[in-house]
Scaffold this motif. Structure first.
Motif, PDB file in Angstrom:
ATOM      1  N   LEU A   1       0.908  -1.066   0.251  1.00 13.73           N
ATOM      2  CA  LEU A   1       0.042  -0.096   0.185  1.00 13.73           C
ATOM      3  C   LEU A   1       0.878   1.219  -0.157  1.00 13.73           C
ATOM      4  O   LEU A   1       1.828   1.317   0.321  1.00 13.73           O
ATOM      5  CB  LEU A   1      -0.920  -0.070   1.125  1.00 13.73           C
ATOM      6  N   ILE A   2       0.391   2.238  -0.763  1.00 13.88           N
ATOM      7  CA  ILE A   2       1.089   3.450  -0.624  1.00 13.88           C
ATOM      8  C   ILE A   2       0.218   4.534   0.002  1.00 13.88           C
ATOM      9  O   ILE A   2      -0.882   4.838  -0.491  1.00 13.88           O
ATOM     10  CB  ILE A   2       1.430   3.830  -2.238  1.00 13.88           C
ATOM     11  N   ASP A   3       0.851   5.199   0.814  1.00 18.22           N
ATOM     12  CA  ASP A   3      -0.194   6.274   1.723  1.00 18.22           C
ATOM     13  C   ASP A   3      -0.379   7.458   0.710  1.00 18.22           C
ATOM     14  O   ASP A   3       0.307   7.886  -0.214  1.00 18.22           O
ATOM     15  CB  ASP A   3       0.749   6.843   2.793  1.00 18.22           C
ATOM     16  N   SER A   4      -1.740   7.953   0.636  1.00 18.98           N
ATOM     17  CA  SER A   4      -2.261   8.808  -0.482  1.00 18.98           C
ATOM     18  C   SER A   4      -1.291  10.043  -0.056  1.00 18.98           C
ATOM     19  O   SER A   4      -1.187  10.829  -1.232  1.00 18.98           O
ATOM     20  CB  SER A   4      -3.752   9.058  -0.241  1.00 18.98           C
ATOM     21  N   LYS A   5      -0.943  10.561   0.973  1.00 24.73           N
ATOM     22  CA  LYS A   5      -0.162  11.743   1.049  1.00 24.73           C
ATOM     23  C   LYS A   5       1.268  11.902   0.468  1.00 24.73           C
ATOM     24  O   LYS A   5       1.863  12.671   0.162  1.00 24.73           O
ATOM     25  CB  LYS A   5      -0.090  12.222   2.763  1.00 24.73           C
ATOM     26  N   ALA A   6       1.639  10.498   0.635  1.00 23.04           N
ATOM     27  CA  ALA A   6       2.969  10.321   0.133  1.00 23.04           C
ATOM     28  C   ALA A   6       3.078  10.076  -1.554  1.00 23.04           C
ATOM     29  O   ALA A   6       4.291   9.723  -2.188  1.00 23.04           O
ATOM     30  CB  ALA A   6       3.869   9.219   0.725  1.00 23.04           C
ATOM     31  N   LEU A   7       1.990   9.832  -2.219  1.00 21.97           N
ATOM     32  CA  LEU A   7       2.100   9.504  -3.426  1.00 21.97           C
ATOM     33  C   LEU A   7       2.637  10.116  -4.532  1.00 21.97           C
ATOM     34  O   LEU A   7       3.565   9.617  -5.324  1.00 21.97           O
ATOM     35  CB  LEU A   7       0.502   9.190  -3.957  1.00 21.97           C
ATOM     36  N   PHE A   8       2.394  11.574  -4.504  1.00 22.53           N
ATOM     37  CA  PHE A   8       3.159  12.450  -5.244  1.00 22.53           C
ATOM     38  C   PHE A   8       5.100  12.317  -5.176  1.00 22.53           C
ATOM     39  O   PHE A   8       5.471  12.612  -6.181  1.00 22.53           O
ATOM     40  CB  PHE A   8       2.943  13.787  -5.375  1.00 22.53           C
ATOM     41  N   SER A   9       5.165  11.997  -4.109  1.00 25.16           N
ATOM     42  CA  SER A   9       6.829  12.097  -3.598  1.00 25.16           C
ATOM     43  C   SER A   9       7.193  10.906  -3.948  1.00 25.16           C
ATOM     44  O   SER A   9       8.537  10.645  -4.386  1.00 25.16           O
ATOM     45  CB  SER A   9       6.970  12.595  -2.343  1.00 25.16           C
ATOM     46  N   ILE A  10       6.519   9.702  -4.054  1.00 26.20           N
ATOM     47  CA  ILE A  10       7.047   8.314  -4.111  1.00 26.20           C
ATOM     48  C   ILE A  10       6.769   7.916  -5.935  1.00 26.20           C
ATOM     49  O   ILE A  10       7.501   7.054  -6.153  1.00 26.20           O
ATOM     50  CB  ILE A  10       6.133   7.378  -3.203  1.00 26.20           C
ATOM     51  N   ILE A  11       5.944   8.466  -6.489  1.00 21.74           N
ATOM     52  CA  ILE A  11       5.564   7.989  -7.783  1.00 21.74           C
ATOM     53  C   ILE A  11       6.748   7.935  -8.654  1.00 21.74           C
ATOM     54  O   ILE A  11       7.670   8.568  -8.732  1.00 21.74           O
ATOM     55  CB  ILE A  11       4.448   8.755  -8.668  1.00 21.74           C
ATOM     56  N   GLY A  12       6.725   6.617  -9.532  1.00 25.31           N
ATOM     57  CA  GLY A  12       8.001   6.161 -10.239  1.00 25.31           C
ATOM     58  C   GLY A  12       8.883   5.719  -9.658  1.00 25.31           C
ATOM     59  O   GLY A  12      10.260   5.356 -10.351  1.00 25.31           O
ATOM     60  N   SER A  13       9.038   5.606  -8.387  1.00 27.25           N
ATOM     61  CA  SER A  13      10.159   4.921  -7.540  1.00 27.25           C
ATOM     62  C   SER A  13      10.376   3.353  -7.679  1.00 27.25           C
ATOM     63  O   SER A  13       9.461   2.771  -8.159  1.00 27.25           O
ATOM     64  CB  SER A  13      10.194   5.227  -6.263  1.00 27.25           C
ATOM     65  N   GLU A  14      11.544   3.002  -7.360  1.00 23.75           N
ATOM     66  CA  GLU A  14      11.861   1.698  -7.425  1.00 23.75           C
ATOM     67  C   GLU A  14      12.093   1.214  -5.972  1.00 23.75           C
ATOM     68  O   GLU A  14      13.071   1.528  -5.372  1.00 23.75           O
ATOM     69  CB  GLU A  14      12.879   1.255  -8.266  1.00 23.75           C
ATOM     70  N   MET A  15      11.596   0.179  -5.508  1.00 23.00           N
ATOM     71  CA  MET A  15      11.711  -0.319  -3.907  1.00 23.00           C
ATOM     72  C   MET A  15      12.670  -1.752  -4.169  1.00 23.00           C
ATOM     73  O   MET A  15      12.299  -2.627  -5.009  1.00 23.00           O
ATOM     74  CB  MET A  15      10.329  -0.484  -3.234  1.00 23.00           C
ATOM     75  N   ASP A  16      13.652  -1.696  -3.423  1.00 25.49           N
ATOM     76  CA  ASP A  16      14.499  -2.899  -3.611  1.00 25.49           C
ATOM     77  C   ASP A  16      15.174  -3.280  -2.123  1.00 25.49           C
ATOM     78  O   ASP A  16      15.145  -2.558  -1.195  1.00 25.49           O
ATOM     79  CB  ASP A  16      15.801  -2.326  -4.348  1.00 25.49           C
ATOM     80  N   TRP A  17      15.616  -4.645  -2.036  1.00 28.57           N
ATOM     81  CA  TRP A  17      16.079  -4.912  -0.758  1.00 28.57           C
ATOM     82  C   TRP A  17      17.535  -5.273  -0.858  1.00 28.57           C
ATOM     83  O   TRP A  17      17.973  -5.881  -1.668  1.00 28.57           O
ATOM     84  CB  TRP A  17      15.298  -6.374  -0.411  1.00 28.57           C
ATOM     85  N   VAL A  18      18.393  -4.511  -0.054  1.00 26.63           N
ATOM     86  CA  VAL A  18      19.678  -4.549  -0.034  1.00 26.63           C
ATOM     87  C   VAL A  18      20.411  -5.220   1.273  1.00 26.63           C
ATOM     88  O   VAL A  18      19.899  -4.512   2.256  1.00 26.63           O
ATOM     89  CB  VAL A  18      20.325  -3.196  -0.402  1.00 26.63           C
ATOM     90  N   GLU A  19      21.252  -6.199   1.259  1.00 24.51           N
ATOM     91  CA  GLU A  19      22.007  -6.674   2.296  1.00 24.51           C
ATOM     92  C   GLU A  19      23.432  -6.351   2.172  1.00 24.51           C
ATOM     93  O   GLU A  19      23.876  -6.816   0.822  1.00 24.51           O
ATOM     94  CB  GLU A  19      21.541  -8.233   2.415  1.00 24.51           C
ATOM     95  N   ASP A  20      24.147  -5.850   3.023  1.00 24.18           N
ATOM     96  CA  ASP A  20      25.474  -5.692   2.961  1.00 24.18           C
ATOM     97  C   ASP A  20      26.051  -6.181   4.202  1.00 24.18           C
ATOM     98  O   ASP A  20      25.315  -6.707   5.329  1.00 24.18           O
ATOM     99  CB  ASP A  20      25.964  -4.207   2.693  1.00 24.18           C
ATOM    100  N   LYS A  21      27.380  -6.113   4.829  1.00 24.16           N
ATOM    101  CA  LYS A  21      28.120  -6.533   5.737  1.00 24.16           C
ATOM    102  C   LYS A  21      27.194  -5.945   6.961  1.00 24.16           C
ATOM    103  O   LYS A  21      27.453  -6.381   8.033  1.00 24.16           O
ATOM    104  CB  LYS A  21      29.486  -6.230   5.797  1.00 24.16           C
ATOM    105  N   LEU A  22      26.973  -4.570   7.062  1.00 20.44           N
ATOM    106  CA  LEU A  22      26.457  -3.898   8.142  1.00 20.44           C
ATOM    107  C   LEU A  22      25.092  -3.894   8.265  1.00 20.44           C
ATOM    108  O   LEU A  22      24.465  -3.731   9.589  1.00 20.44           O
ATOM    109  CB  LEU A  22      27.138  -2.612   8.054  1.00 20.44           C
TER     110      LEU A  22
END
Length: 185
Positions: free
Chosen positions: A140-161
């Protein structure tokens, strides 16, 4: 009584007598009035109201001449956020827990640059939340945040820290050095 002021003056107004196309006598006859030589039964039958101007000016189109109705050109909307395969795998693991809930992505005012991403568990979608479903995972995307998030890519990153969700947002104009907060103008 004195004669009217325009007595003896020739009629030149547009409201005067009409001749030729569409000429009728005033007042026009009502469709419910009986015409001369008409019996009582014929007078009670329904008939369309005469309209000589419309009948002469617009011919009735044949069924073959009527253009077909245009189909709607609605296209599928592009999702406001894309999920990478790594993010989909991690979200599935989060949803497989005994108390399965939805995840809402939002934006809060905090940090050096002004805005920061905020993830939270919710039981059900809000009234105006946008739903993104990709590869069987629903976010779900919060309606208040939609204009600042639109077109983004969500990724899961794991590193040493650390291991975290990372957002790649093309709308960002400024970002703080640590990468936690951003601003959009």
């Amino acid at each position: 009584m004195p004669p009217p002021r325009n007595a003896g003056v020739p009629e030149t107004s547009i409201a005067g007598e009409q001749t030729g196309f569409g000429s009728t006598s005033w007042p026009p006859k009502s469709p419910w009035e009986r015409q001369e030589g008409e019996s009582e039964k014929e007078a009670q039958k329904s008939r369309p109201a005469p309209s000589p101007i419309l009948q002469e000016a617009t011919p009735t189109p044949s069924p073959a001449a009527v253009p077909p109705k245009k189909k709607s050109k609605l296209r599928a909307r592009k999702a406001p956020i894309n999920l990478t395969p790594g993010a989909v795998v991690q979200l599935r693991q989060l949803f497989d827990q005994p108390t399965s809930q939805l995840i809402r992505v939002g934006v809060k005012n905090r940090g050096c640059s002004g805005l920061a991403y905020h993830l939270e568990y919710v039981d059900k979608a809000g009234a105006f939340d946008e739903s993104v479903e990709q590869d069987g995972v629903k976010v779900l995307i919060d309606s208040k945040a939609l204009f600042s998030i639109i077109g983004s890519e969500m990724d899961w990153v794991e590193d040493k820290l650390s291991a975290r969700f990372v957002f790649r947002n093309p709308n960002i104009t400024e970002q703080c050095g640590c990468g936690e907060s951003f601003s959009i103008s």
